[in-house]
Each structure stands twice: as structure tokens, then as C-alpha cells.
Design a protein around this motif. Structure first.
Motif, PDB file in Angstrom:
ATOM      1  N   ALA A 108       0.699  -1.086   0.083  1.00 51.86           N
ATOM      2  CA  ALA A 108      -0.134  -0.190   0.037  1.00 51.86           C
ATOM      3  C   ALA A 108       0.918   1.278  -0.003  1.00 51.86           C
ATOM      4  O   ALA A 108       0.519   2.193  -0.602  1.00 51.86           O
ATOM      5  CB  ALA A 108      -0.885   0.012   1.227  1.00 51.86           C
ATOM      6  N   THR A 109       1.968   1.219   0.694  1.00 52.02           N
ATOM      7  CA  THR A 109       3.006   2.485   0.786  1.00 52.02           C
ATOM      8  C   THR A 109       4.202   2.442   0.006  1.00 52.02           C
ATOM      9  O   THR A 109       4.797   3.213  -0.278  1.00 52.02           O
ATOM     10  CB  THR A 109       3.261   2.577   2.276  1.00 52.02           C
ATOM     11  N   MET A 110       4.428   0.886  -0.564  1.00 52.67           N
ATOM     12  CA  MET A 110       5.555   0.641  -1.212  1.00 52.67           C
ATOM     13  C   MET A 110       6.962   1.002  -0.584  1.00 52.67           C
ATOM     14  O   MET A 110       7.810   1.191  -0.997  1.00 52.67           O
ATOM     15  CB  MET A 110       5.631   1.366  -2.755  1.00 52.67           C
ATOM     16  N   THR A 111       6.696   0.816   0.582  1.00 52.47           N
ATOM     17  CA  THR A 111       8.063   1.024   1.807  1.00 52.47           C
ATOM     18  C   THR A 111       8.191  -0.148   2.748  1.00 52.47           C
ATOM     19  O   THR A 111       7.004  -0.636   2.804  1.00 52.47           O
ATOM     20  CB  THR A 111       8.083   2.277   2.444  1.00 52.47           C
ATOM     21  N   LYS A 112       9.202  -0.289   3.429  1.00 55.82           N
ATOM     22  CA  LYS A 112       9.241  -1.206   4.326  1.00 55.82           C
ATOM     23  C   LYS A 112       9.023  -0.465   5.525  1.00 55.82           C
ATOM     24  O   LYS A 112       9.361   0.780   5.822  1.00 55.82           O
ATOM     25  CB  LYS A 112      10.656  -1.475   4.549  1.00 55.82           C
ATOM     26  N   GLU A 113       7.751  -0.905   6.464  1.00 54.10           N
ATOM     27  CA  GLU A 113       7.344  -0.461   7.496  1.00 54.10           C
ATOM     28  C   GLU A 113       7.578  -1.268   8.656  1.00 54.10           C
ATOM     29  O   GLU A 113       7.394  -2.408   8.537  1.00 54.10           O
ATOM     30  CB  GLU A 113       5.992  -0.204   7.263  1.00 54.10           C
ATOM     31  N   GLU A 114       8.165  -0.480   9.914  1.00 55.14           N
ATOM     32  CA  GLU A 114       7.879  -1.418  11.187  1.00 55.14           C
ATOM     33  C   GLU A 114       6.510  -1.765  11.715  1.00 55.14           C
ATOM     34  O   GLU A 114       5.496  -1.258  11.545  1.00 55.14           O
ATOM     35  CB  GLU A 114       8.272  -0.248  12.335  1.00 55.14           C
ATOM     36  N   PHE A 115       6.523  -3.079  11.742  1.00 55.38           N
ATOM     37  CA  PHE A 115       5.405  -3.778  12.015  1.00 55.38           C
ATOM     38  C   PHE A 115       4.636  -3.472  13.459  1.00 55.38           C
ATOM     39  O   PHE A 115       5.309  -3.663  14.352  1.00 55.38           O
ATOM     40  CB  PHE A 115       5.243  -5.351  11.920  1.00 55.38           C
ATOM     41  N   LYS A 116       3.314  -3.067  13.519  1.00 60.68           N
ATOM     42  CA  LYS A 116       2.791  -2.661  14.625  1.00 60.68           C
ATOM     43  C   LYS A 116       1.499  -3.285  14.784  1.00 60.68           C
ATOM     44  O   LYS A 116       0.683  -2.878  14.062  1.00 60.68           O
ATOM     45  CB  LYS A 116       2.648  -1.110  15.014  1.00 60.68           C
ATOM     46  N   PRO A 117       1.141  -4.309  15.576  1.00 60.80           N
ATOM     47  CA  PRO A 117      -0.236  -4.877  15.578  1.00 60.80           C
ATOM     48  C   PRO A 117      -1.256  -4.076  16.166  1.00 60.80           C
ATOM     49  O   PRO A 117      -0.935  -3.157  16.883  1.00 60.80           O
ATOM     50  CB  PRO A 117       0.060  -6.215  16.527  1.00 60.80           C
ATOM     51  N   ILE A 118      -2.574  -4.426  15.903  1.00 54.65           N
ATOM     52  CA  ILE A 118      -3.703  -3.564  16.288  1.00 54.65           C
ATOM     53  C   ILE A 118      -3.644  -3.934  17.748  1.00 54.65           C
ATOM     54  O   ILE A 118      -3.736  -2.782  18.621  1.00 54.65           O
ATOM     55  CB  ILE A 118      -4.904  -4.179  15.613  1.00 54.65           C
TER      56      ILE A 118
END
Ligand code: AMP
Ligand code: ZN
Length: 468
Positions: free
Chosen positions: A7-17
Motif C-alpha cells: 500500500a505504501t511501497m515501503t518497508k514499515e515497522e510492524f505494529k499490531p492492532i
């Protein structure tokens, strides 16, 4: 943990809901014949991702559907002269067998589209009520122009797409108000399975099923939605449109997509006829080899299938298995007693491979580099654990190897050893029961083992067992 988010085409830090929990949905196969090894790629890479997140302590709610109503299923049924249900049930069972062979952990739920029709009718009605969908002669369409965010996942230039579609008329869909509008419900044709609905006797479109099943089993907003890259547009784009417009909240926080498995640099697919089924491969190789082959590439890189690469994967798996067998032997027949100081340092160094492995996996599920760490560990074990080592050291290093390969879903211990581990676990449970003076349970375990042909012997050195 970083995840590449389409969706953002970047590597993002994963944060769960919710801390400690992951809600994940993976689009599953359409069951109209045996799955091919291209279909196996998302199964293996996302199963490995799930196992890794479980290793990190997350509870993972993993939902993966079976599409069991579809044009291809109906065609296969007509070709064979049987019902669509017979075809889908048959191939769903076969698919589950293949998944077991590939050591895919069973999903929390494997919903089937045909069992979820009520939920689909309800969501379609909500979309109509909110003005996002319209009906024409029994067919319901989603109105893409009503959704200002349509296109957010695939980053497509919609005006361009619309003009490209201008001359394209799909039969039965002439009444669409816009070329990008898609079907939510369609009336049945002669001989097709159908369900009653407020609009017509018919069946749902493909996209609505995933929106509904994700909502039912995971909630309105989920952490991760995954599938093959061919699904980005239109399938996942349409899922987002349906879910966001119906539920009024974001749908999935992270979108993960695997690249294709190719053959001669062309996508392996049923329609091109250039495919091998998982069943074909299982006749020539242990499916663990297929699993290792898939994990030897990054999931977002195209992977070309070839005999040479499969042979290389087989040799790699053998190398791990040989090391595991050697460590197992030493853990039974090596020197008794405690580890020496030098050995303790070796055991500590072996544990250090877990952190190195995690570092690779934390970087967007990099199974290729994580596998390299496993091979480093194999080399380390082969040089540091030798005939003169204590059983304790061999066992400590073996435990690390089994843990890391287990995260990759690779079974590396000989079948017999796995049976032995079960027996050891029961023996330990019996010892604990005896200690707690729960003699009834202790005797029950002894009898259970005896019925499996295992006799326990209480000796001065502890409990031993032998086959009888
Ligand atoms: P299908 O049954 O075609 O809907 O596919 C089921 C899953 O397999 C989807 O996530 C597809 O994206 C994926 N898939 C199909 N063919 C390939 C391929 N050649 N390589 C990788 N993934 C594929
Ligand atoms: Zn889907």
C-alpha cells in the motif's frame, strides 16, 4: 520487524492492532483441480512468516479461504458431468493433503465461500444502502467512482485504465455505469449453482467473498492481508473498496504480496499450461525439498523453477539432515557428564545463531538470508561438535538447529527421532506425575506406551525404554 507494505511501497515497522496478536488473511486457491507449485509459493512463504511471528511470541489468527464457487469449477463440473460441489470438495481435500505434505500449519480457519453467502448478501445490501453499489437486472455492481480512495493499493492511473477499458465489453456486463465497476452479485445461468437474494437467484462475485470472510473471522480491520502479486489489482483493490465502504474503517494495515514462481521466466499458470502440480513434485522429491527451494529466494523476488535448483535444494536439505542426525547420535552416545567450560562457550555461541536468524527474518521475512544462517550453524556444528563432545553439548546445538529449521517449517530429524521425542515427552510427563503422586496418570502413560510397543524400565540411572 519490518514488512514491505504494497500500500505504501515501503518497508514499515510492524505494529499490531492488539499487542501480542496478529490477524492475518491470505487469499487461498480456487479448487477446481490439483494445486500447482505456483499456488504453493504463497502457502509456503506466508506459513513461514506465521511460524516466525509465533516464534516471536505472537498469537497469529491465520485465515485462508477456499474459493469453491467460480466459473472454472462449474466448467470442470460440466466437463466431468458431476456437480460443482463434488469438484470443489474433492480438490479441497486434495489441497489439504498437499498442504500437509508441505508442512503448512493448519489455518485457524479455512472458510469456504459457499458457506458464507448470507454474510455476502448482507455486505452487498449495506453497500447498496450506503450508495456505493447499484443493481441492474439482477446484477449488482460496485460503483468505483463513489469511492474516492479507489486505486489506493495498486497506485494505478484510473483515468488511463478507464480509457483503456472503453472498448472492452464483457458479455453480461454491458449495463455497468463505469468500466471499472465490478460485480458483487450476478444472476445464475442455466445449470449453475445459485442462492436466492433480494436481486436475483444467483451467486456472489469473487472479490466480495474475501471481504466477508476476513470480516467474519478477523474483524473489520485486520493487521495483514497477503496473496500473490497478481491479486493486487483488481482483487485486493476491490476488497479494500468493498470493506472500507461497507465497514467505514480501514481494512488491512499491511499488504504483503509474493512474486511469481516462473518457468522459463514465464509465470507458471494453469491457463498457460506450463505448470507442475505439487502432487507431480511429490512423486520425485520429499516436499520438504520444495519447501526449501521456495524459501531459498526472497518472497518478493521472482523465482524460476528448474531441475538444477531443485537438485541444489535437495542437496542442501540433505546437508542439514546429516548434521541433525550426527548431533542426534552424539546426544545419545557422546560423553556423559556436564559440559566443560569450553563447551559451554560453544553452546552459547550456537544460541547466538538464533539472534542472527531473527535479524534476517525481521527484515521483511528474508528467508533466503535466514537459510544462510542455518547453513552457517550446520558448518559450526560440524566443526565444533565432535566424537569427544559431551551429550549435553550435542543436545544443546541440536536444539538450536531444530528450533531454526522448525521456524522455516523444515523437518530435519529422521521420522524415528520424532517418534523418540514424543516418547521422551511422555516419559517426562510420567516422571512429573509420579513426583506429584498422581500414580493413576503415571500408570496410564506406562500402559499407553506399552500399547505402542514401548516398554519402560525404571533403572538406577533413570527411566529407559525399549521396543517390545
Ligand atoms: P488462484 O487459485 O489462481 O486464485 O491462486 C491462489 C494463490 O496462488 C493466489 O495468491 C495467487 O496469487 C497465487 N499464485 C498463482 N500462480 C502463482 C505463481 N505462478 N507464482 C506465485 N503465486 C501464484
Ligand atoms: Zn481474496
Amino acid at each position: 520487524m519490518k514488512i514491505f507494505n504494497t500500500a505504501t511501497m515501503t518497508k514499515e515497522e510492524f505494529k499490531p492492532i492488539e499487542p501480542g496478536r496478529i490477524r492475518m488473511y491470505v487469499c487461498g486457491p480456487t479448487v477446481y483441480n490439483l494445486i500447482h507449485i505456483g499456488n504453493a509459493r504463497p502457502m509456503i512463504v506466508f506459513d513461514t512468516f506465521r511460524r516466525y511471528m509465533e516464534h516471536k511470541g505472537y498469537r497469529v489468527d491465520y485465515v485462508s479461504n477456499f474459493t469453491d464457487v467460480d466459473d472454472k469449477i462449474i466448467k470442470a463440473a460440466n466437463d466431468e458431468g458431476v456437480s460443482a460441489q463434488e469438484i470443489s470438495e474433492r480438490y479441497m481435500k486434495e489441497c489439504l493433503k498437499d498442504m500437509e505434505g508441505m508442512n503448512i500449519e493448519p489455518a485457524t480457519v479455512n472458510p469456504q465461500a459457499t458457506q458464507e453467502i448470507d454474510g455476502m448478501i448482507e455486505m452487498i445490501q449495506t453497500l447498496i444502502d450506503k450508495g456505493y453499489a447499484y443493481e441492474k437486472n439482477g446484477t449488482v455492481y460496485f460503483s468505483t467512482r463513489k469511492d474516492p480512495d479507489y486505486g489506493c493499493l495498486s497506485h494505478k492511473d484510473l483515468d488511463n485504465l478507464r480509457s483503456g477499458f472503453r472498448d472492452l465489453k464483457v458479455s453480461g456486463e454491458e449495463e455497468k455505469e463505469d468500466q471499472l465497476d465490478f460485480v458483487l452479485w450476478k444472476p445464475k445461468k442455466e445449470g449453475e449453482p445459485s442462492w436466492p437474494s433480494p436481486w436475483s437467484d444467483g451467486r456472489p462475485g469473487w472479490h466480495i467473498e474475501c471481504s466477508v470472510m476476513a470480516k467474519r473471522y478477523l474483524g473489520d480491520t485486520i493487521d495483514i492481508h497477503a496473496g500473490g502479486e497478481d491479486l493486487v489489482f483488481p482483487h485486493h483493490e476491490n476488497e479494500i473498496a468493498q470493506s472500507c465502504c461497507a465497514n467505514g474503517v480501514p481494512f488491512a494495515h499491511y499488504w504483503m504480496h509474493n512474486a511469481f514462481l516462473n518457468i522459463n521466466n514465464k509465470k507458471m499458470s494453469k491457463s498457460l499450461g506450463n505448470f507442475f502440480t505439487v502432487r507431480d513434485i511429490s512423486k520425485k522429491y520429499d516436499l520438504q525439498v520444495l519447501r526449501l527451494f521456495m524459501l531459498s529466494a526472497h518472497y518478493r523476488s521472482p523465482l524460476n523453477f528448474s531441475d538444477e535448483l531443485m537438485e541444489a535444494a535437495k542437496a542442501s536439505l540433505d546437508r542439514i539432515k546429516t548434521a541433525a542426525a550426527h548431533l542426534t547420535d552424539l546426544s545419545e552416545a557422546g560423553a556423559e557428564g556436564q559440559m566443560t567450560e569450553t563447551e559451554q562457550a560453544i553452546a552459547e555461541e550456537a544460541k547466538g545463531f538464533i539472534a542472527k536468524f531473527d535479524e534476517k527474518m525481521d527484515d521483511d521475512n528474508n528467508t533466503a538470508d535466514a537459510l544462510s544462517v542455518v547453513f552457517d550453524l550446520v558448518r559450526f556444528a560440524n566443526t565444533k561438535v565432535t566424537e569427544g563432545s559431551t551429550r549435553a553439548l550435542a543436545k544443546a546445538v541440536l536444539d538450536v538447529l531444530v528450533e531454526l529449521t522448525g521456524i522455516l517449517g523444515l523437518k530435519v530429524l529422521p521420522e524415528k527421532e520424532e517418534l523418540d521425542l514424543d516418547i521422551e515427552a511422555l516419559i517426562e510427563e510420567r516422571q512429573a506425575a509420579r513426583k506429584a503422586k498422581n500414580f493413576a496418570r503415571a500408570d496410564q502413560i506406562r500402559d499407553e506406551l506399552l500399547s505402542k510397543g514401548i516398554q519402560l524400565l525404571d533403572t538406577r540411572e533413570g527411566v529407559k525404554w525399549k521396543r517390545v
